[in-house]
Scaffold this active site. Sequence first.
Site, short mmCIF file in Angstrom:
data_model
loop_
_atom_site.label_atom_id
_atom_site.label_comp_id
_atom_site.label_asym_id
_atom_site.label_seq_id
_atom_site.Cartn_x
_atom_site.Cartn_y
_atom_site.Cartn_z
N TYR A 1 -14.98 19.76 11.14
CA TYR A 1 -14.65 19.26 12.48
C TYR A 1 -15.65 19.70 13.55
O TYR A 1 -15.54 19.29 14.70
CB TYR A 1 -13.26 19.76 12.89
CG TYR A 1 -12.17 19.30 11.96
CD1 TYR A 1 -11.72 17.98 12.00
CD2 TYR A 1 -11.59 20.17 11.06
CE1 TYR A 1 -10.72 17.55 11.14
CE2 TYR A 1 -10.58 19.76 10.20
CZ TYR A 1 -10.16 18.44 10.25
OH TYR A 1 -9.17 18.02 9.40
N HIS B 1 -13.23 15.77 19.16
CA HIS B 1 -12.07 16.62 19.43
C HIS B 1 -12.47 18.08 19.63
O HIS B 1 -11.68 18.86 20.16
CB HIS B 1 -11.09 16.51 18.27
CG HIS B 1 -9.66 16.29 18.65
ND1 HIS B 1 -9.23 15.93 19.90
CD2 HIS B 1 -8.53 16.39 17.89
CE1 HIS B 1 -7.92 15.81 19.90
NE2 HIS B 1 -7.47 16.09 18.70
N TYR C 1 -5.51 24.84 14.30
CA TYR C 1 -5.63 23.39 14.32
C TYR C 1 -5.01 22.90 15.63
O TYR C 1 -4.12 23.52 16.21
CB TYR C 1 -5.04 22.69 13.09
CG TYR C 1 -5.90 22.90 11.87
CD1 TYR C 1 -7.00 22.10 11.64
CD2 TYR C 1 -5.63 23.94 11.00
CE1 TYR C 1 -7.82 22.31 10.54
CE2 TYR C 1 -6.45 24.16 9.89
CZ TYR C 1 -7.54 23.35 9.68
OH TYR C 1 -8.36 23.57 8.60
N ASN D 1 -2.96 20.61 16.81
CA ASN D 1 -1.57 20.31 17.11
C ASN D 1 -0.70 21.56 17.26
O ASN D 1 0.44 21.45 17.70
CB ASN D 1 -0.98 19.40 16.04
CG ASN D 1 -1.63 18.03 16.04
OD1 ASN D 1 -2.49 17.73 16.87
ND2 ASN D 1 -1.24 17.20 15.10
#
Length: 188
Positions: free
Chosen positions: A14, A19, A64, A66
């Site tokens: 990532y 993001h 992460y 969320n």
Amino acid sequence: MWLIVGLGNPGERYARTRHNIGFRSVDTLAERHGLTFRPQRANSQLAEGNIYGQRVVLAKPQTYMNLSGQAVVALCNWYKIDPARELLVIYDDLDLPFAKLRIRERGSAGTHNGMRSIVAQLGTTEFPRLRVGIGQPPGKMDAADYVLGRFTPDEEAALPDLLGRIADAVEVILREGLTTAMNRYNPL
């Protein structure tokens, strides 16, 4: 003291996605001021030091996106942070054009799951944030695929300037306050 949290997802997979602009922003601040991220506390990588006479903790939650609220609440408790006055969250925003910055003293989480988690865990929307525009997905592309995708080559080429402006904006917040930073960076 300020807790400055850059949102993102852990792991090399990532690292260069849209993001993760929050992670890249606090990395830029750390590099600019000679701060080093160290092993985790409260599910976060942390870099501590002083920027323009202000004690700061730069944080990259490793939960992460969320579940970012879990790390933010743990850090606020550990450092005895008043979110309304000492927390700044930096994150990507689909609703702003690429490279547009928007600084706010408070506000809703909008559609950002990391911010939803933070608001839910803190139980308030009363904390400063710096939203970084990543633009809208092209055509009918799924928003999740877009934010977890990499920047275009043109956007990637513009990132050093953007990350520098984000660091500049945070420095203005630390030196001169939120109102001055909002007046200086929101109209651009």
